[in-house]
Design a protein around this motif. Structure first.
Motif, mmCIF file in Angstrom:
data_model
loop_
_atom_site.group_PDB
_atom_site.id
_atom_site.type_symbol
_atom_site.label_atom_id
_atom_site.label_comp_id
_atom_site.label_asym_id
_atom_site.label_seq_id
_atom_site.Cartn_x
_atom_site.Cartn_y
_atom_site.Cartn_z
ATOM 1 N N ALA A 25 7.955 -16.732 -92.486
ATOM 2 C CA ALA A 25 8.755 -15.898 -91.591
ATOM 3 C C ALA A 25 7.989 -15.549 -90.326
ATOM 4 N N PHE A 26 8.687 -15.631 -89.201
ATOM 5 C CA PHE A 26 8.156 -15.196 -87.911
ATOM 6 C C PHE A 26 9.246 -14.375 -87.245
ATOM 7 N N HIS A 27 8.926 -13.141 -86.857
ATOM 8 C CA HIS A 27 9.900 -12.254 -86.218
ATOM 9 C C HIS A 27 11.199 -12.173 -87.028
ATOM 10 N N ALA A 35 8.106 -30.127 -92.892
ATOM 11 C CA ALA A 35 8.071 -31.340 -92.060
ATOM 12 C C ALA A 35 7.176 -31.181 -90.833
ATOM 13 N N TYR A 36 7.000 -29.929 -90.396
ATOM 14 C CA TYR A 36 6.198 -29.680 -89.197
ATOM 15 C C TYR A 36 4.694 -29.636 -89.484
ATOM 16 N N LEU A 37 4.335 -29.350 -90.725
ATOM 17 C CA LEU A 37 2.913 -29.191 -91.097
ATOM 18 C C LEU A 37 1.950 -30.220 -90.490
ATOM 19 N N PHE A 39 2.106 -31.872 -87.917
ATOM 20 C CA PHE A 39 2.126 -31.895 -86.452
ATOM 21 C C PHE A 39 1.543 -30.637 -85.819
ATOM 22 N N HIS A 40 1.190 -29.636 -86.643
ATOM 23 C CA HIS A 40 0.667 -28.390 -86.080
ATOM 24 C C HIS A 40 -0.681 -28.643 -85.389
ATOM 25 N N PRO A 41 -0.789 -28.345 -84.090
ATOM 26 C CA PRO A 41 -2.038 -28.608 -83.369
ATOM 27 C C PRO A 41 -3.241 -27.857 -83.949
ATOM 28 N N GLY A 42 -2.983 -26.751 -84.614
ATOM 29 C CA GLY A 42 -4.059 -25.968 -85.227
ATOM 30 C C GLY A 42 -4.407 -26.431 -86.632
ATOM 31 N N GLY A 43 -3.718 -27.446 -87.120
ATOM 32 C CA GLY A 43 -3.997 -28.006 -88.437
ATOM 33 C C GLY A 43 -3.124 -27.443 -89.551
ATOM 34 N N LYS A 45 -4.071 -26.605 -92.624
ATOM 35 C CA LYS A 45 -4.712 -25.533 -93.362
ATOM 36 C C LYS A 45 -4.453 -24.176 -92.712
ATOM 37 N N GLU A 46 -4.577 -24.135 -91.386
ATOM 38 C CA GLU A 46 -4.320 -22.891 -90.655
ATOM 39 C C GLU A 46 -2.877 -22.438 -90.861
ATOM 40 N N LEU A 47 -1.956 -23.367 -90.664
ATOM 41 C CA LEU A 47 -0.537 -23.035 -90.775
ATOM 42 C C LEU A 47 -0.186 -22.578 -92.192
ATOM 43 N N MET A 48 -0.807 -23.191 -93.190
ATOM 44 C CA MET A 48 -0.531 -22.834 -94.586
ATOM 45 C C MET A 48 -0.962 -21.411 -94.941
ATOM 46 N N THR A 62 -2.868 -15.703 -82.676
ATOM 47 C CA THR A 62 -3.356 -17.003 -82.227
ATOM 48 C C THR A 62 -2.671 -17.517 -80.961
ATOM 49 N N HIS A 63 -1.353 -17.433 -80.932
ATOM 50 C CA HIS A 63 -0.637 -17.987 -79.769
ATOM 51 C C HIS A 63 0.728 -17.367 -79.576
ATOM 52 N N SER A 64 0.699 -16.135 -79.088
ATOM 53 C CA SER A 64 1.950 -15.393 -78.873
ATOM 54 C C SER A 64 2.857 -16.087 -77.853
ATOM 55 N N TRP A 65 2.266 -16.973 -77.032
ATOM 56 C CA TRP A 65 3.029 -17.659 -75.974
ATOM 57 C C TRP A 65 3.814 -18.864 -76.470
ATOM 58 N N VAL A 66 3.525 -19.331 -77.686
ATOM 59 C CA VAL A 66 4.235 -20.509 -78.214
ATOM 60 C C VAL A 66 5.677 -20.133 -78.562
ATOM 61 N N MET A 71 10.826 -24.680 -80.853
ATOM 62 C CA MET A 71 10.153 -25.738 -81.611
ATOM 63 C C MET A 71 10.695 -25.928 -83.021
ATOM 64 N N LEU A 72 11.058 -24.817 -83.672
ATOM 65 C CA LEU A 72 11.456 -24.899 -85.081
ATOM 66 C C LEU A 72 12.959 -24.735 -85.298
ATOM 67 N N ASP A 73 13.700 -24.958 -84.249
ATOM 68 C CA ASP A 73 15.156 -24.819 -84.297
ATOM 69 C C ASP A 73 15.776 -25.482 -85.533
HETATM 70 C C1 HEM Z 1 -2.393 -24.060 -82.097
HETATM 71 C C2 HEM Z 1 2.354 -24.083 -82.922
HETATM 72 C C3 HEM Z 1 1.728 -21.102 -86.677
HETATM 73 C C4 HEM Z 1 -3.012 -21.163 -85.910
HETATM 74 C C5 HEM Z 1 -1.035 -24.269 -81.951
HETATM 75 C C6 HEM Z 1 -0.406 -24.919 -80.831
HETATM 76 C C7 HEM Z 1 0.917 -24.926 -81.068
HETATM 77 C C8 HEM Z 1 1.148 -24.279 -82.333
HETATM 78 C C9 HEM Z 1 2.010 -25.507 -80.163
HETATM 79 C C10 HEM Z 1 -1.117 -25.431 -79.583
HETATM 80 C C11 HEM Z 1 -1.189 -24.257 -78.623
HETATM 81 C C12 HEM Z 1 -1.954 -24.534 -77.381
HETATM 82 O O1 HEM Z 1 -2.816 -25.404 -77.374
HETATM 83 O O2 HEM Z 1 -1.685 -23.804 -76.399
HETATM 84 C C13 HEM Z 1 2.604 -23.301 -84.028
HETATM 85 C C14 HEM Z 1 3.892 -23.080 -84.627
HETATM 86 C C15 HEM Z 1 3.716 -22.245 -85.672
HETATM 87 C C16 HEM Z 1 2.298 -21.949 -85.747
HETATM 88 C C17 HEM Z 1 5.210 -23.682 -84.127
HETATM 89 C C18 HEM Z 1 4.736 -21.723 -86.624
HETATM 90 C C19 HEM Z 1 5.375 -22.531 -87.437
HETATM 91 C C20 HEM Z 1 0.401 -20.816 -86.772
HETATM 92 C C21 HEM Z 1 -0.187 -19.879 -87.699
HETATM 93 C C22 HEM Z 1 -1.522 -19.895 -87.467
HETATM 94 C C23 HEM Z 1 -1.781 -20.844 -86.408
HETATM 95 C C24 HEM Z 1 0.591 -19.051 -88.726
HETATM 96 C C25 HEM Z 1 -2.623 -19.120 -88.128
HETATM 97 C C26 HEM Z 1 -2.669 -18.866 -89.387
HETATM 98 C C27 HEM Z 1 -3.250 -21.964 -84.826
HETATM 99 C C28 HEM Z 1 -4.567 -22.181 -84.258
HETATM 100 C C29 HEM Z 1 -4.380 -22.998 -83.145
HETATM 101 C C30 HEM Z 1 -2.968 -23.288 -83.064
HETATM 102 C C31 HEM Z 1 -5.873 -21.613 -84.767
HETATM 103 C C32 HEM Z 1 -5.446 -23.449 -82.167
HETATM 104 C C33 HEM Z 1 -5.939 -24.817 -82.456
HETATM 105 C C34 HEM Z 1 -6.963 -25.237 -81.435
HETATM 106 O O3 HEM Z 1 -6.771 -24.967 -80.230
HETATM 107 O O4 HEM Z 1 -7.943 -25.818 -81.829
HETATM 108 N N1 HEM Z 1 -0.078 -23.885 -82.855
HETATM 109 N N2 HEM Z 1 1.650 -22.622 -84.749
HETATM 110 N N3 HEM Z 1 -0.586 -21.380 -86.003
HETATM 111 N N4 HEM Z 1 -2.330 -22.657 -84.100
HETATM 112 FE FE1 HEM Z 1 -0.349 -22.669 -84.448
#
Ligand code: HEM
Length: 88
Positions: A25-27, A35-37, A39-43, A45-48, A62-66, A71-73
């Motif tokens: 859940a987000f907001h 399916a998105y796992l 493709f998450h740029p942060g990996g 493990k982070e997303l999990m 981590t990224h309030s601007w995303v 993206m997850l429509d």
């Molecule tokens: C990076 C999407 C959830 C941790 C990113 C980036 C995107 C993204 C687009 C690249 C941002 C950039 O470079 O400006 C998403 C989406 C999420 C999500 C759509 C929800 C489904 C999370 C969660 C965490 C997380 C829950 C933490 C537990 C990170 C980290 C990075 C990152 C650490 C930075 C990776 C790096 O620059 O090396 N994510 N994210 N994300 N995300 Fe997420």
């Protein structure tokens, strides 16, 4: 067609915390991010870290601007609601 959206309390969300069945859940919006796992740029493990729970705080730290909304429509499952109170 318009998909049916669910109303899930935290106890229901919790049942989906595996990599092959990852909801979060987000907001107050619940998404199936399975399916998105990869493709998450942060990996994965982070997303999990948010699997099966409310990941809003982690996300905002981590990224309030995303723009998740955009993206997850297609991953939208429904809405996070308060846990029903069985004490009446
Ligand atoms: C990076 C999407 C959830 C941790 C990113 C980036 C995107 C993204 C687009 C690249 C941002 C950039 O470079 O400006 C998403 C989406 C999420 C999500 C759509 C929800 C489904 C999370 C969660 C965490 C997380 C829950 C933490 C537990 C990170 C980290 C990075 C990152 C650490 C930075 C990776 C790096 O620059 O090396 N994510 N994210 N994300 N995300 Fe997420």
């Amino acid at each position: 067609s318009v998909p049916q959206l669910l109303r899930l309390p935290p106890s229901e969300l919790k049942k989906h915390r595996k990599k092959n069945d990852a909801w979060m859940a987000f907001h107050n919006m619940v998404y199936n991010v399975t399916a998105y796992l990869p493709f998450h740029p942060g990996g994965e493990k982070e997303l999990m870290r948010a699997a099966g729970r409310d990941g809003t705080k982690l996300f905002m730290e981590t990224h309030s601007w995303v723009n998740i909304n955009n993206m997850l429509d297609k991953c939208l499952v429904g809405f996070l609601i308060p846990e029903p109170d069985d004490n009446g």
